[in-house]
Design a protein around this motif. Sequence first.
Motif, PDB file in Angstrom:
ATOM      1  N   GLU A   1      42.385  55.549  31.495  1.00 12.72           N
ATOM      2  CA  GLU A   1      41.403  54.628  32.067  1.00 12.72           C
ATOM      3  C   GLU A   1      41.209  53.411  31.168  1.00 12.72           C
ATOM      4  OE1 GLU A   1      38.186  55.886  34.223  1.00 12.72           O
ATOM      5  OE2 GLU A   1      39.298  57.492  35.196  1.00 12.72           O
TER       6      GLU A   1
ATOM      7  N   THR B   1      42.079  49.474  32.280  1.00 15.28           N
ATOM      8  CA  THR B   1      41.124  48.383  32.075  1.00 15.28           C
ATOM      9  C   THR B   1      41.764  47.257  31.275  1.00 15.28           C
ATOM     10  OG1 THR B   1      39.305  49.957  32.134  1.00 15.28           O
ATOM     11  CG2 THR B   1      38.845  47.808  31.178  1.00 15.28           C
TER      12      THR B   1
ATOM     13  N   LYS C   1      44.122  45.373  33.509  1.00 22.59           N
ATOM     14  CA  LYS C   1      43.390  44.480  34.413  1.00 22.59           C
ATOM     15  C   LYS C   1      43.010  43.179  33.710  1.00 22.59           C
ATOM     16  CE  LYS C   1      39.930  46.135  36.651  1.00 22.59           C
ATOM     17  NZ  LYS C   1      38.751  46.957  37.016  1.00 22.59           N
TER      18      LYS C   1
ATOM     19  N   TYR D   1      43.745  47.986  41.133  1.00 18.74           N
ATOM     20  CA  TYR D   1      42.404  48.395  40.711  1.00 18.74           C
ATOM     21  C   TYR D   1      41.513  47.219  40.315  1.00 18.74           C
ATOM     22  CZ  TYR D   1      44.561  52.987  40.519  1.00 18.74           C
ATOM     23  OH  TYR D   1      45.218  54.142  40.840  1.00 18.74           O
TER      24      TYR D   1
ATOM     25  N   GLU E   1      39.415  45.462  42.042  1.00 22.11           N
ATOM     26  CA  GLU E   1      38.085  45.540  42.646  1.00 22.11           C
ATOM     27  C   GLU E   1      37.326  46.796  42.237  1.00 22.11           C
ATOM     28  OE1 GLU E   1      36.885  42.997  44.338  1.00 22.11           O
ATOM     29  OE2 GLU E   1      38.818  42.004  43.985  1.00 22.11           O
ATOM     30  N   ARG E   2      37.983  47.715  41.565  1.00 27.16           N
ATOM     31  CA  ARG E   2      37.355  48.987  41.188  1.00 27.16           C
ATOM     32  C   ARG E   2      36.864  48.905  39.749  1.00 27.16           C
ATOM     33  NH1 ARG E   2      37.729  54.598  42.654  1.00 27.16           N
ATOM     34  NH2 ARG E   2      38.976  54.077  44.481  1.00 27.16           N
ATOM     35  N   ASN E   3      35.626  49.348  39.518  1.00 29.54           N
ATOM     36  CA  ASN E   3      35.050  49.325  38.170  1.00 29.54           C
ATOM     37  C   ASN E   3      35.065  50.731  37.579  1.00 29.54           C
ATOM     38  OD1 ASN E   3      34.432  46.590  38.302  1.00 29.54           O
ATOM     39  ND2 ASN E   3      32.509  46.998  39.352  1.00 29.54           N
TER      40      ASN E   3
ATOM     41  N   GLY F   1      36.894  54.751  37.083  1.00 25.60           N
ATOM     42  CA  GLY F   1      37.220  55.863  37.971  1.00 25.60           C
ATOM     43  C   GLY F   1      38.589  55.707  38.597  1.00 25.60           C
ATOM     44  N   TYR F   2      39.586  55.394  37.766  1.00 23.81           N
ATOM     45  CA  TYR F   2      40.935  55.147  38.280  1.00 23.81           C
ATOM     46  C   TYR F   2      41.738  56.433  38.451  1.00 23.81           C
ATOM     47  CZ  TYR F   2      39.488  50.791  36.062  1.00 23.81           C
ATOM     48  OH  TYR F   2      38.775  49.694  35.676  1.00 23.81           O
TER      49      TYR F   2
ATOM     50  N   ARG G   1      41.676  60.972  38.870  1.00 20.19           N
ATOM     51  CA  ARG G   1      40.892  62.126  39.280  1.00 20.19           C
ATOM     52  C   ARG G   1      41.602  63.387  38.817  1.00 20.19           C
ATOM     53  NH1 ARG G   1      40.922  60.975  45.179  1.00 20.19           N
ATOM     54  NH2 ARG G   1      43.101  60.560  45.470  1.00 20.19           N
TER      55      ARG G   1
ATOM     56  N   VAL H   1      44.034  57.335  41.445  1.00 26.45           N
ATOM     57  CA  VAL H   1      43.343  57.195  42.721  1.00 26.45           C
ATOM     58  C   VAL H   1      43.952  56.019  43.485  1.00 26.45           C
ATOM     59  CG1 VAL H   1      41.094  56.745  43.765  1.00 26.45           C
ATOM     60  CG2 VAL H   1      41.260  58.116  41.710  1.00 26.45           C
ATOM     61  N   ASP H   2      44.024  56.127  44.793  1.00 25.17           N
ATOM     62  CA  ASP H   2      44.487  55.052  45.688  1.00 25.17           C
ATOM     63  C   ASP H   2      45.923  54.612  45.449  1.00 25.17           C
ATOM     64  OD1 ASP H   2      42.067  55.032  46.955  1.00 25.17           O
ATOM     65  OD2 ASP H   2      41.255  53.386  45.745  1.00 25.17           O
TER      66      ASP H   2
END
Length: 197
Positions: free
Chosen positions: A30, A34, A37, A79, A81-83, A85-86, A88, A109-110
Amino acid sequence: MMRSMVTSLFATERITTTAPKAKEARRMAEKLITRAKKGHRAHNEGAASVALAHWREAGRYVRSTEVLRKLFDQLAPLYMERNGGYTRIIRLDHTRVGDNARMVMLELVDSEISKKPMIKGASAGAVEAADGRAAAKGAKGRKQDKADAAEAQPKKEKKVKQPKVAKEKTAKPAKVKADTKKKDSGAGKRSAPKKSG
């Protein structure tokens, strides 16, 4: 070991490991997403030196250039737009044979791999052939599949047992024992050692 696990996670987007290892790898993964990104955003804004710094920092953990390129070019935009929790962690219903450790699956995720359904008994990420079958079959479907698999296997020929033939007994000559008695000279007997006193 953590570097290898995180690199494998980014390469395949899904790995199977034990629960404590997955929790540690999740933390590192994670943070790296970040960082990717931030590097991707800096590259799009024209700050090449900042983007290069993020690339090099991520390169300390992800040793494969292809996987690093995938992290910055494919996963980071996914990712944006996602803050957090990438990833699981999914518990699996089996334990490792050697030490009975709880096995889990760590996945992104996704991602494309995580959108595909998992099939029990198949490898991770495997999807059934697109022939109209549902992913989850009932008991009848499983029995039919087993019957089809049994028919597809070549049948083994049964060995025919030959009837036993009675063997003829032949008379063996009797052994004659010589009646010779050896004199007991005491050579075969051991005597107790004499105590000197």
